[in-house]
Motif scaffolding. Structure first.
Motif, PDB file in Angstrom:
ATOM      1  N   ASP A  70      -2.341   2.867  -9.637  1.00 25.90           N
ATOM      2  CA  ASP A  70      -2.008   1.416  -9.231  1.00 25.90           C
ATOM      3  C   ASP A  70      -2.683  -0.220  -8.539  1.00 25.90           C
ATOM      4  OD1 ASP A  70       0.089  -0.271  -8.279  1.00 25.90           O
ATOM      5  OD2 ASP A  70       1.372   0.795  -7.019  1.00 25.90           O
ATOM      6  N   ARG A  71      -2.816  -0.644  -9.446  1.00 23.63           N
ATOM      7  CA  ARG A  71      -3.297  -1.594  -8.860  1.00 23.63           C
ATOM      8  C   ARG A  71      -3.035  -2.529  -7.318  1.00 23.63           C
ATOM      9  NH1 ARG A  71      -5.776  -6.633 -10.879  1.00 23.63           N
ATOM     10  NH2 ARG A  71      -5.410  -5.626 -13.654  1.00 23.63           N
ATOM     11  N   ALA A  72      -2.007  -1.838  -7.363  1.00 22.39           N
ATOM     12  CA  ALA A  72      -1.399  -2.287  -5.689  1.00 22.39           C
ATOM     13  C   ALA A  72      -2.052  -1.338  -4.886  1.00 22.39           C
ATOM     14  CB  ALA A  72       0.038  -2.303  -5.251  1.00 22.39           C
ATOM     15  N   THR A  73      -2.257  -0.281  -4.974  1.00 19.94           N
ATOM     16  CA  THR A  73      -2.837   0.453  -4.226  1.00 19.94           C
ATOM     17  C   THR A  73      -4.160   0.901  -4.246  1.00 19.94           C
ATOM     18  OG1 THR A  73      -1.770   2.196  -5.113  1.00 19.94           O
ATOM     19  CG2 THR A  73       0.056   1.388  -3.241  1.00 19.94           C
ATOM     20  N   THR A  76      -6.536   2.551  -1.278  1.00 22.92           N
ATOM     21  CA  THR A  76      -5.751   3.046  -0.072  1.00 22.92           C
ATOM     22  C   THR A  76      -5.579   4.355   0.834  1.00 22.92           C
ATOM     23  OG1 THR A  76      -3.452   3.306  -0.619  1.00 22.92           O
ATOM     24  CG2 THR A  76      -5.045   1.109  -0.222  1.00 22.92           C
ATOM     25  N   GLY A  79      -2.800   5.709  -1.888  1.00 25.77           N
ATOM     26  CA  GLY A  79      -2.974   5.210  -3.712  1.00 25.77           C
ATOM     27  C   GLY A  79      -3.554   6.364  -4.036  1.00 25.77           C
ATOM     28  N   TRP A 145     -10.201  -3.883  -8.950  1.00 20.77           N
ATOM     29  CA  TRP A 145      -9.634  -3.203  -9.944  1.00 20.77           C
ATOM     30  C   TRP A 145      -9.831  -3.015 -11.838  1.00 20.77           C
ATOM     31  CZ3 TRP A 145      -5.895   0.833  -9.981  1.00 20.77           C
ATOM     32  CH2 TRP A 145      -5.633   1.546 -11.281  1.00 20.77           C
TER      33      TRP A 145
END
Length: 168
Positions: A70-73, A76, A79, A145
């Motif tokens: 997932d690009r958003a996490t 992290t 993620g 990413w």
């Protein structure tokens, strides 16, 4: 007027246009007909990533491998969808990760020289431990990413990552 709810439902003028990826696949199946002789294809078939990490300094800590989906996490701890560690006993390490075909993922690796479960960084944020990513990360820039993502195909995928940086 378009509205998108938290659950991903897209409405246009009060009509539901698209709900989820699963709904879109179901709509395609229904449109093709239940008695079609054509196989229904999905971009979400299982994909196995056979990751080879090269350039390890033997006898120094652990080699850690993580999969992000997932690009958003990305980058992290939360993620990480799958992760493994092995002792750095030779100049190479092998990992097997699992993803869905057709969905972008990033493989991240580093040699955790002091086994503290973190990629140590210097004053400017530059890693002090050897690291690497799938794709084509720029060695002098933070990983992105778009530079590191790959899209696996169904079945077996080979990924070779050469560690950047020296063990200090």
């Amino acid at each position: 007027r378009e509205e998108r709810s938290v659950s991903g439902v897209l409405r246009r003028g009060g009509r539901v246009v698209m709900a989820t990826h699963a709904a879109a696949v179901m709509a395609a199946v229904l449109q093709a007909g239940c008695h079609s002789t054509e196989p229904v294809r999905s971009d979400e078939a299982p994909a196995t990533l056979h990751v080879t990490v090269l350039g390890i300094t033997p006898g120094r800590g652990l080699v850690r491998c993580a999969l992000y989906a997932d690009r958003a996490t990305f980058l992290t701890r939360g993620g990480i969808t799958e992760g493994f560690s092995v002792p750095a006993t030779s100049e190479r390490a092998e990992f097997e990760l699992h993803a869905r075909s057709g969905q972008a993922v990033v493989v991240s690796v580093f040699q955790d020289l002091d086994s503290n479960e973190e990629l140590n960084r210097g004053a400017l944020g530059i890693p002090n431990e050897p690291w690497g990513f799938s794709g084509k990360p720029a060695p002098l820039l933070p990983p992105s990413w778009s530079a590191c993502a790959m899209v696996p195909v169904a079945g077996d995928n080979r990924v070779e990552i050469h560690l950047i940086g020296k063990a200090r």
